[in-house]
Design a protein around this motif. Structure first.
Motif, PDB file in Angstrom:
ATOM      1  N   PHE B  58      33.890  19.320  43.928  1.00  9.91           N
ATOM      2  CA  PHE B  58      35.114  18.779  43.353  1.00  9.91           C
ATOM      3  C   PHE B  58      36.288  19.080  44.298  1.00  9.91           C
ATOM      4  O   PHE B  58      36.138  19.824  45.272  1.00  9.91           O
ATOM      5  CB  PHE B  58      35.326  19.363  41.957  1.00  9.91           C
ATOM      6  CG  PHE B  58      34.308  18.892  40.950  1.00  9.91           C
ATOM      7  CD1 PHE B  58      34.582  17.825  40.108  1.00  9.91           C
ATOM      8  CD2 PHE B  58      33.048  19.495  40.860  1.00  9.91           C
ATOM      9  CE1 PHE B  58      33.640  17.372  39.189  1.00  9.91           C
ATOM     10  CE2 PHE B  58      32.096  19.048  39.951  1.00  9.91           C
ATOM     11  CZ  PHE B  58      32.394  17.983  39.105  1.00  9.91           C
ATOM     12  N   ALA B  60      38.949  20.854  44.501  1.00 11.35           N
ATOM     13  CA  ALA B  60      39.445  22.180  44.867  1.00 11.35           C
ATOM     14  C   ALA B  60      38.368  23.023  45.527  1.00 11.35           C
ATOM     15  O   ALA B  60      38.545  24.222  45.703  1.00 11.35           O
ATOM     16  CB  ALA B  60      39.976  22.898  43.630  1.00 11.35           C
ATOM     17  N   GLU B  61      37.249  22.392  45.879  1.00 10.89           N
ATOM     18  CA  GLU B  61      36.112  23.177  46.365  1.00 10.89           C
ATOM     19  C   GLU B  61      35.752  22.870  47.801  1.00 10.89           C
ATOM     20  O   GLU B  61      34.718  23.295  48.297  1.00 10.89           O
ATOM     21  CB  GLU B  61      34.917  22.922  45.434  1.00 10.89           C
ATOM     22  CG  GLU B  61      35.208  23.410  44.009  1.00 10.89           C
ATOM     23  CD  GLU B  61      34.256  22.872  42.962  1.00 10.89           C
ATOM     24  OE1 GLU B  61      33.366  22.076  43.308  1.00 10.89           O
ATOM     25  OE2 GLU B  61      34.424  23.250  41.784  1.00 10.89           O
ATOM     26  N   ALA B  63      35.894  23.480  51.458  1.00 14.15           N
ATOM     27  CA  ALA B  63      36.231  24.638  52.297  1.00 14.15           C
ATOM     28  C   ALA B  63      36.822  24.145  53.620  1.00 14.15           C
ATOM     29  O   ALA B  63      36.235  23.293  54.286  1.00 14.15           O
ATOM     30  CB  ALA B  63      34.988  25.475  52.544  1.00 14.15           C
ATOM     31  N   TYR B  69      47.477  28.422  50.120  1.00 13.63           N
ATOM     32  CA  TYR B  69      47.477  28.066  48.704  1.00 13.63           C
ATOM     33  C   TYR B  69      48.900  27.926  48.183  1.00 13.63           C
ATOM     34  O   TYR B  69      49.787  28.674  48.582  1.00 13.63           O
ATOM     35  CB  TYR B  69      46.758  29.156  47.896  1.00 13.63           C
ATOM     36  CG  TYR B  69      45.294  29.280  48.228  1.00 13.63           C
ATOM     37  CD1 TYR B  69      44.322  28.706  47.432  1.00 13.63           C
ATOM     38  CD2 TYR B  69      44.886  29.982  49.374  1.00 13.63           C
ATOM     39  CE1 TYR B  69      42.972  28.819  47.741  1.00 13.63           C
ATOM     40  CE2 TYR B  69      43.539  30.097  49.704  1.00 13.63           C
ATOM     41  CZ  TYR B  69      42.587  29.509  48.890  1.00 13.63           C
ATOM     42  OH  TYR B  69      41.243  29.621  49.201  1.00 13.63           O
ATOM     43  N   THR B 149      46.947  33.566  49.998  1.00 15.02           N
ATOM     44  CA  THR B 149      45.948  33.520  48.920  1.00 15.02           C
ATOM     45  C   THR B 149      46.615  33.002  47.645  1.00 15.02           C
ATOM     46  O   THR B 149      47.843  33.013  47.517  1.00 15.02           O
ATOM     47  CB  THR B 149      45.353  34.913  48.607  1.00 15.02           C
ATOM     48  OG1 THR B 149      46.371  35.726  47.992  1.00 15.02           O
ATOM     49  CG2 THR B 149      44.834  35.604  49.856  1.00 15.02           C
ATOM     50  N   GLN B 150      45.791  32.588  46.700  1.00 11.77           N
ATOM     51  CA  GLN B 150      46.316  32.092  45.420  1.00 11.77           C
ATOM     52  C   GLN B 150      47.050  33.214  44.693  1.00 11.77           C
ATOM     53  O   GLN B 150      48.107  32.990  44.105  1.00 11.77           O
ATOM     54  CB  GLN B 150      45.166  31.561  44.555  1.00 11.77           C
ATOM     55  CG  GLN B 150      45.620  30.826  43.314  1.00 11.77           C
ATOM     56  CD  GLN B 150      46.317  29.511  43.644  1.00 11.77           C
ATOM     57  OE1 GLN B 150      45.758  28.636  44.274  1.00 11.77           O
ATOM     58  NE2 GLN B 150      47.573  29.378  43.239  1.00 11.77           N
ATOM     59  N   GLU B 151      46.487  34.428  44.739  1.00 12.73           N
ATOM     60  CA  GLU B 151      47.113  35.551  44.042  1.00 12.73           C
ATOM     61  C   GLU B 151      48.511  35.786  44.587  1.00 12.73           C
ATOM     62  O   GLU B 151      49.460  36.055  43.844  1.00 12.73           O
ATOM     63  CB  GLU B 151      46.263  36.827  44.211  1.00 12.73           C
ATOM     64  CG  GLU B 151      44.927  36.806  43.471  1.00 12.73           C
ATOM     65  CD  GLU B 151      43.847  36.044  44.220  1.00 12.73           C
ATOM     66  OE1 GLU B 151      44.045  35.682  45.404  1.00 12.73           O
ATOM     67  OE2 GLU B 151      42.785  35.792  43.615  1.00 12.73           O
ATOM     68  N   GLN B 152      48.647  35.705  45.919  1.00 12.94           N
ATOM     69  CA  GLN B 152      49.954  35.942  46.535  1.00 12.94           C
ATOM     70  C   GLN B 152      50.937  34.824  46.203  1.00 12.94           C
ATOM     71  O   GLN B 152      52.111  35.073  45.942  1.00 12.94           O
ATOM     72  CB  GLN B 152      49.790  36.080  48.066  1.00 12.94           C
ATOM     73  CG  GLN B 152      49.057  37.363  48.450  1.00 12.94           C
ATOM     74  CD  GLN B 152      48.653  37.391  49.919  1.00 12.94           C
ATOM     75  OE1 GLN B 152      48.449  36.348  50.542  1.00 12.94           O
ATOM     76  NE2 GLN B 152      48.527  38.602  50.461  1.00 12.94           N
ATOM     77  N   HIS B 155      52.069  35.215  42.543  1.00  7.90           N
ATOM     78  CA  HIS B 155      52.991  36.333  42.376  1.00  7.90           C
ATOM     79  C   HIS B 155      54.367  35.993  42.944  1.00  7.90           C
ATOM     80  O   HIS B 155      55.395  36.205  42.292  1.00  7.90           O
ATOM     81  CB  HIS B 155      52.433  37.582  43.065  1.00  7.90           C
ATOM     82  CG  HIS B 155      53.409  38.717  43.090  1.00  7.90           C
ATOM     83  ND1 HIS B 155      53.805  39.330  44.254  1.00  7.90           N
ATOM     84  CD2 HIS B 155      54.099  39.315  42.101  1.00  7.90           C
ATOM     85  CE1 HIS B 155      54.689  40.279  43.967  1.00  7.90           C
ATOM     86  NE2 HIS B 155      54.885  40.283  42.674  1.00  7.90           N
ATOM     87  N   LEU B 225      40.851  21.262  36.262  1.00  8.18           N
ATOM     88  CA  LEU B 225      42.295  21.255  36.501  1.00  8.18           C
ATOM     89  C   LEU B 225      42.619  20.269  37.616  1.00  8.18           C
ATOM     90  O   LEU B 225      41.826  20.062  38.533  1.00  8.18           O
ATOM     91  CB  LEU B 225      42.745  22.660  36.906  1.00  8.18           C
ATOM     92  CG  LEU B 225      42.546  23.746  35.834  1.00  8.18           C
ATOM     93  CD1 LEU B 225      42.579  25.129  36.466  1.00  8.18           C
ATOM     94  CD2 LEU B 225      43.600  23.615  34.755  1.00  8.18           C
ATOM     95  N   MET B 302      45.975  23.822  43.257  1.00  2.54           N
ATOM     96  CA  MET B 302      45.281  23.591  41.988  1.00  2.54           C
ATOM     97  C   MET B 302      46.256  23.988  40.897  1.00  2.54           C
ATOM     98  O   MET B 302      46.784  25.097  40.903  1.00  2.54           O
ATOM     99  CB  MET B 302      44.009  24.433  41.908  1.00  2.54           C
ATOM    100  CG  MET B 302      43.382  24.384  40.513  1.00  2.54           C
ATOM    101  SD  MET B 302      41.811  25.256  40.408  1.00  2.54           S
ATOM    102  CE  MET B 302      40.676  23.877  40.412  1.00  2.54           C
ATOM    103  N   ARG B 305      46.461  25.798  34.149  1.00  2.00           N
ATOM    104  CA  ARG B 305      46.354  25.006  32.914  1.00  2.00           C
ATOM    105  C   ARG B 305      47.739  24.777  32.319  1.00  2.00           C
ATOM    106  O   ARG B 305      48.042  23.692  31.833  1.00  2.00           O
ATOM    107  CB  ARG B 305      45.424  25.730  31.927  1.00  2.00           C
ATOM    108  CG  ARG B 305      45.195  25.016  30.608  1.00  2.00           C
ATOM    109  CD  ARG B 305      44.722  23.578  30.740  1.00  2.00           C
ATOM    110  NE  ARG B 305      43.388  23.430  31.252  1.00  2.00           N
ATOM    111  CZ  ARG B 305      42.779  22.251  31.410  1.00  2.00           C
ATOM    112  NH1 ARG B 305      43.405  21.116  31.073  1.00  2.00           N
ATOM    113  NH2 ARG B 305      41.568  22.175  31.924  1.00  2.00           N
ATOM    114  N   GLU B 306      48.601  25.779  32.401  1.00  5.50           N
ATOM    115  CA  GLU B 306      49.957  25.583  31.894  1.00  5.50           C
ATOM    116  C   GLU B 306      50.660  24.460  32.673  1.00  5.50           C
ATOM    117  O   GLU B 306      51.314  23.606  32.081  1.00  5.50           O
ATOM    118  CB  GLU B 306      50.775  26.882  31.989  1.00  5.50           C
ATOM    119  CG  GLU B 306      52.204  26.664  31.495  1.00  5.50           C
ATOM    120  CD  GLU B 306      53.096  27.904  31.579  1.00  5.50           C
ATOM    121  OE1 GLU B 306      52.599  28.984  31.909  1.00  5.50           O
ATOM    122  OE2 GLU B 306      54.303  27.756  31.312  1.00  5.50           O
TER     123      GLU B 306
END
Lengths: 168, 771, 328
Positions: B58, B60-61, B63, B69, B149-152, B155, B225, B302, B305-306
């Protein structure tokens, strides 16, 4: 320590924020595990940790250090389908295919739970030994896996077929 | 939608009306309607193994080396202006590559709005995308943060400090009704249609019902998503892996927006994790493409959901008046369907809930008109069976109310008022067998067991009821659908087009089709799709993809035949035959009148010393749409229980009896019907996007708080069909993706009434309405 | 998510190193906390993962059961002693969330979960006195379908979402706490606090205290007990109203009865008044109706959840009648 993913040891991520889901998809490129909400509300990210079904989106990768994770890629391959994978194709238990990995991982663990005699909310007699498999038992136990295409009938039929063959 | 458009459509319709039917596409029924091989078989999905093993890729997959991100920031304010942005903390956060606001976003135009006049246009909203400081709706994108990264990225996005000057916003449906607009057109029809004096007929009718029905905001909630993975190659070549139901139109739109050559933009979307109308072009693709160019790296966005709830519009709420008058025999003398739905001025998607009603019943007089309420909201868009899904709830509830009031069986009342020709245009139906759908369905369902008096059946604390309703959805075939067709000397063929697979089984059914069309076994056919570099398929919408591509394959097969006959030359048993004299069968070409005159594709290509031959063709313009009234219909049946204690509703049985033309793959068709019906079950009982009218903010942007049906909500669902082919469409098919949801809301509401005597006219039918 | 450090607790002492003033939070199954961290509602600086501590479920000396705080919800629900002696607890847990979440969630974490109020969860766009004391409450006047009708205050109308805790309250469970200064035991019915002026204070857990175990006393009435959950979806949804009830009848008279309600109050709502109204009385429909009235006394609903009074009454009467019928 290490996380064992489908039999392969991998190092836990440096950033403790990384969820098991993101570790699988973004770091290990095991994108068979899906992200549907990242809120613990849809079940698309279901994987097996030490044989039990959990939501990988709400699991920190650090929490599974030293444990064994099995994803859809570890259940079977196109040449060697897991019985549930084959049954999902046979019963058309999916359309877009996005919730499918979560449904199959959840169903795999669910059959073990039934075999172990674990009751559900719809089990009539909580004290009874053994669970009588029925469509409603499967539906209740699979309700944590949402499907928007509406493949519910096929999913339940597929699981019922495998469950029945297992018993037989 | 303009008066001009009305004029064009009606003049085409008039002109086509004079043309004899056999000159039009579909004038001669598709020979494959009667000559069936692979089509009509119970075949499993070709992409099944990839989907059940998790190898189907899909958007978002994908590579890509060096991927970064993005994360979005949404306005918590509904109307107003941004007065200040402090991005210093976000910029200093670990891993941040770039913070993008309206100050740094390059100047880009918004995509052209979707319209009947431009089938290639994809825009859902004409609002500017990160271009200025103005806030138009709660949730609007105000910034994007790109990080390693997505986490960064997530945040850092939370560290942006944005100040707003709030302004008044129109957020209350009831208040905004007085200023509602009445548009001249409603999609492909004139908005305000009057036949006779429906109000006067209503007033003097022997029996009448006149009620208001309401349906809420709803969201598509595809489980995947929305996501894009974007890669620029230099500054003039762009690749976008998108989750979209409109691959080719998206590529064209992005080329226009970013000023690129159309061929230099490639949009790939081989698998879409559910669309239902929601996976079109929205702001996020444009932000992601711009961001990737700004940071000079491949980038993934990506949505959370919100974010999906905040920036992807859903189905508008409706307030519908349905009034029906009937004479003493139950024949309709008046049918009025009017009302309101939301469509902001910058939107493009009217919720055309009266359109289906215009073809459903015969009556002496009619009036239809819709008004658009303007609210400060994310632009609403099409969601599975836009219009009909909620329109049938209103009109089919009203018919049930009328039948109950008259003491007539609701099926009988419907059958008494079935139209012979299109009730408004008086055009002939291409095929219409709703009566048979009802009769077959009622028999299978056991309708005769229904008690006429509400509340008459009981099982412990549960009251049991049955209900039924009609569903309908128009046929559509999109203009301009094209396919490439390659025939090889080894006896294999490839069909290629840019279409998308989001669960309909596109490739599976077109492989079945191509096998029969070309006279090859299914194993010999490959279907390439999901890539804007392939011949352009239209968007997947209006339940039209299958027949649109089928039409193109018909045209391509004809072109291929002509080419092959030319190559076959005079040394062939086919010598002298023209395209119209032959058909493709037994892996070659044969004379239609003398099957012994046959030469295989292998033989023709070998003799011509060709490895392969490729043609490309587009389907004929869909003129059949103007000549005939082409509608699918259904009879929907429901049996359910309502708890006398709690008001909980449990649907025990649903049966859909469909008249949708020929069914091409029974296994996948049954799944699509069921899927639509289950979404209808959600529409009836549980689904609502909670739009807080005080603030203009969506309050349940989670799958925990927006209740789509869970496994335990879904009973075994029976589906059946008349299977009568439509003589005017490719393969005799009419499209089945949307009709399943229509009629379900009313069938359930009517069953609830039959169980309890309570008439619920506001969806969803939550238990508090039944206490 | 805001960056944080992660420590896996190997012993209770590791858990007791928690310093909430420095932003430490205990992590159980993570099913609620991780979600709230992603939403920006929770921003701990350090997570101490206690999910690997004791998961034991053992008979107690007094004839009850002791359940360690890290026991998974699914293990508790499936445990033979719980199923046979406290079916209400089994069923309450099985009514909650999904199988995946029950496999992850710990007993301690379940008790500590936060409200599912939509306005509480909306850190970016809504005011909430629980999240940001003194800021106001946007839930009042908003969507209140899942909000409380009992025990509310002008500052907060949120409900506690747990099903398990409703059963624990009804069953007179005792919660064992440990702190650096020693341990103590508190009744489950007192563990959660009503909002009053401080909806941010949700339990009587002192700073630095941790839940070690939950003890169920021997309760003959619990043998005949059940849990009914009423919700908007047939499964996998929070309660609009739930009822946990146990009934013991001897010679037609109610010997013991336990009633707690979920989905109606800021804490699991033990209906002591209803129990008092029933003890010693005959198990009749009239008695159950009177008890339901007592249980709902003082209810102060919002326009969006007034239906819960009638819904709770009816559900309670139906559950009690069902238990009485089974005993006949």
């Amino acid at each position: 320590m290490a996380i064992v993913v489908n039999g392969t040891r991998v190092a836990p991520p440096d950033d403790p924020r990384v969820s098991l889901l993101d570790l699988l998809r973004d770091r290990l490129h095991l994108s068979g595990t899906k992200i549907g909400c990242n809120q613990g509300a849809c079940g698309a990210c279901t994987v097996l940790v030490d044989g039990k079904r959990v939501l990988s989106c709400l699991t920190l990768a650090a929490q599974v250090d030293g444990r064994s994770v099995v994803t859809i890629e570890g259940l079977g391959s196109a040449d060697d389908l897991h019985p549930l994978q084959a049954a999902f194709i046979e019963h058309d238990g999916f359309q877009c295919g996005y919730c499918t990995a979560g449904q199959i991982c959840a169903a795999t663990a669910m059959l073990e739970e039934i075999a172990a005699g674990m009751p559900s909310y719809v089990t009539e007699d909580l004290g009874a030994d053994g669970i009588a498999i029925s469509r409603d038992e499967i539906r209740e136990r699979m309700s944590g896996n949402l499907c928007r295409c509406g493949a519910h009938n096929g999913i339940v039929d597929a699981i019922l077929q495998v469950a029945t063959e297992k018993v037989a | 939608m303009s008066n001009l458009q009305n004029m064009i459509i009606s003049s085409v319709r008039t002109a086509i009306g004079w043309v004899p039917g056999q000159w039009l596409p579909g004038g001669k029924p598709d020979p494959l309607i009667t000559r069936r091989g692979a089509v009509g078989r119970q075949a499993s999905r070709l992409d099944g193994p990839a989907k059940v093993t998790g190898t189907a890729r899909f958007a978002a997959e994908v590579a890509i080396e060096g991927l970064c991100y993005a994360s979005l920031v949404h306005s918590p304010v509904t109307r107003g202006r941004i007065t200040g942005i402090d991005s210093s903390a976000a910029e200093r956060a670990p891993g941040v590559v770039r913070v993008i606001t309206h100050r740094s976003m390059p100047r880009v135009a918004s995509p052209a709005l979707m319209s009947m006049a431009d089938m290639g246009a994809v825009g859902n909203s004409s609002l500017p995308i990160l271009q200025d400081d103005e806030i138009h709706y709660n949730g609007q994108i105000v910034a994007a943060v790109v990080a390693e990264t997505q986490e960064q990225a997530d945040h850092a996005a939370s560290l942006l400090r944005i100040d707003y000057a709030e302004a008044n916003a129109a957020t209350r449906f009831e208040d905004a009704k007085s200023a509602a607009r009445t548009m001249p057109s409603l999609l492909f029809d004139t908005n305000h249609r009057k036949v006779g004096d429906a109000e006067r007929e209503l007033a003097r009718s022997a029996h009448r019902v006149d009620e208001t029905y309401r349906t809420p905001w709803q969201s598509h909630n595809a489980i995947e998503l929305h996501a894009v993975t974007v890669a620029w190659d230099g500054d003039d070549r762009l690749t976008v892996h998108d989750a979209t139901q409109m691959i080719a139109p998206s590529a064209a739109a992005l080329a226009r927006i970013f000023d690129l050559k159309r061929d230099n933009v490639r949009v790939l979307s081989p698998f879409v994790g559910g669309g239902f109308g929601g996976k079109g072009m929205w702001d996020h693709q444009i932000v992601a493409v711009a961001a990737a160019r700004m940071v000079g790296r491949p980038l993934r966005l990506m949505l959370s959901r919100e974010s999906v709830y905040r920036i992807i519009g859903g189905r508008s709420p409706t307030e519908q008046r349905v009034a029906i008058g009937a004479d003493a025999d139950g024949r309709f003398t008046s049918l009025i369907h009017t009302g309101y739905s939301v469509m902001p001025g910058y939107g493009a998607s009217p919720e055309a809930f009266t359109l289906g009603t215009r073809a459903l019943y015969q009556a002496k007089s009619f009036e239809f008109v819709q008004r658009h309420v303007e609210l400060a909201v994310v632009a609403n868009t099409f969601m599975r069976a836009p219009g009909e899904a909620v329109g049938t709830f209103a009109v089919e509830s009203a018919v049930d109310e009328l039948a109950h009031g008259m003491g007539v069986d609701p099926i009988e009342l419907r059958l008494r008022n079935l139209p012979e020709r299109h009730p408004i245009t008086n055009v002939a139906f291409s095929q219409h067998a709703l009566r048979q759908a009802y009769e077959d369905g009622a028999r299978r369902f056991g309708w005769e067991r229904r008690q006429r008096e509400p509340g008459a059946r009981r099982d412990g604390e549960w009251r049991i009821g049955m209900g039924c309703a009609s569903g309908s959805f128009p046929y559509a075939r999109m203009p301009g659908a094209a396919v490439g067709l390659t025939m090889r000397r080894d006896g294999t063929a490839t069909v290629a087009c840019s279409a998308q697979e989001m669960g309909m089984g596109t490739s599976t059914v077109q492989v079945q089709h191509a096998a029969d069309r070309l006279g090859l076994p299914v194993e010999a056919i490959a279907f390439e799709m999901g890539d804007s570099g392939l011949p352009a398929a239209p968007m997947a919408g209006g339940s039209s993809q299958t027949v649109s591509i089928a039409g193109a394959i018909i045209a391509a097969a004809e072109k291929l035949t002509t080419e092959l006959l030319r190559l076959a030359g005079n040394d062939s048993p086919l010598a002298g035959l023209r395209t119209g004299d032959v058909r493709l069968e037994r892996e070659g070409i044969a004379s239609a009148t003398d099957p012994s005159r046959h030469e295989s594709f292998r033989s023709i290509l070998s003799r011509a010393n060709r490895d392969e031959i490729t043609v490309q063709a587009a389907g004929t313009p869909p003129l059949e749409l103007f000549k005939y009234a082409m509608h699918s219909t259904s009879a929907m049946f429901c049996e359910l229980r309502v708890s006398d204690v709690t008001g909980e509703v449990r649907v025990d049985r649903l049966l859909g009896s469909f008249d949708c033309g020929a069914i091409l793959n029974p296994k996948m068709a049954a799944s699509q019907f069921r899927g639509g019906m289950i979404m209808g079950l959600g529409l009836a009982l549980t689904e609502e996007t909670l739009f807080d009218e005080r603030s203009g903010r969506i309050m349940n942007p989670t799958l925990a708080d927006y209740h789509i049906p869970a496994h335990l909500d879904v009973p075994e669902i029976e589906v059946m069909w008349t299977g009568i082919p439509d003589p005017r469409s490719p393969l005799g098919a009419r499209g089945i993706g949307e009709i399943g949801i229509t009629g379900v809301g009313a069938a359930i509401a009517n069953a609830v009434f039959n169980a309890t005597g309570k008439r619920v006219r506001d969806l969803p039918i939550t238990l508090d309405r039944l206490l | 998510m805001t960056p944080f450090s992660y420590l896996r607790a190997r012993s209770l002492d590791d858990a007791l190193a928690i310093d909430p003033s420095r932003g430490d939070r205990l992590l159980g199954g993570g099913t609620n906390l991780i979600d709230l961290m992603r939403k920006g509602v929770e921003q701990p600086s350090r997570l101490i993962d206690v999910s690997g501590l004791s998961e034991g479920i053992e008979p107690s000396d007094s004839g009850g059961i002791v359940i360690a705080a890290a026991a998974r919800n699914s293990a508790v629900a499936a445990h033979p002693l719980v199923r046979t002696r406290y079916p209400m607890l089994s069923r309450a847990i099985l009514a909650g969330a999904s199988a995946q979440i029950r496999n992850m969630a710990t007993v301690g974490g379940n008790l500590m979960q936060r409200t599912r109020c939509l306005y509480f969860a909306d850190a970016a766009g809504s005011r909430c006195n629980k999240r940001d004391p003194g800021s106001g409450c946007d839930a009042i006047g908003g969507f209140t379908r899942y909000h409380a009708i009992l025990g509310t205050s002008p500052s907060c109308i949120a409900t506690h979402p747990s099903d398990m805790a409703v059963a624990l309250s009804a069953l007179d469970a005792r919660i064992h706490l440990a702190g650096t200064g020693g341990g103590r035991t508190v009744p489950a019915a007192d563990f959660h606090l009503l909002p009053g002026d401080h909806p941010d204070r949700e339990t009587l857990l002192a700073p630095g205290e941790v839940i070690v175990a939950v003890e169920l006393p021997p309760t003959p009435a619990a043998l005949k007990s059940t849990y009914r959950k009423v919700r908007d979806r047939a499964s996998y949804a929070f309660a609009l109203v739930s009822v946990g009830a146990a009934l013991m009848v001897e010679e037609g008279r109610i010997e013991d009865v336990r009633i707690a309600l979920g989905g109606v109050a800021p804490k699991p709502w033990r209906a002591f008044g209803a129990e008092t109204a029933l003890r010693g009385r005959p198990a009749t429909a009239d008695a159950f109706a009177a008890a339901a009235d007592a249980a709902l006394e003082g209810a102060a609903p919002q326009p969006g959840n007034a239906f819960k009074i009638e819904l709770a009454r009816r559900t309670l009467i139906s559950v009690l009648s069902g238990l009485a019928e089974d005993l006949r």
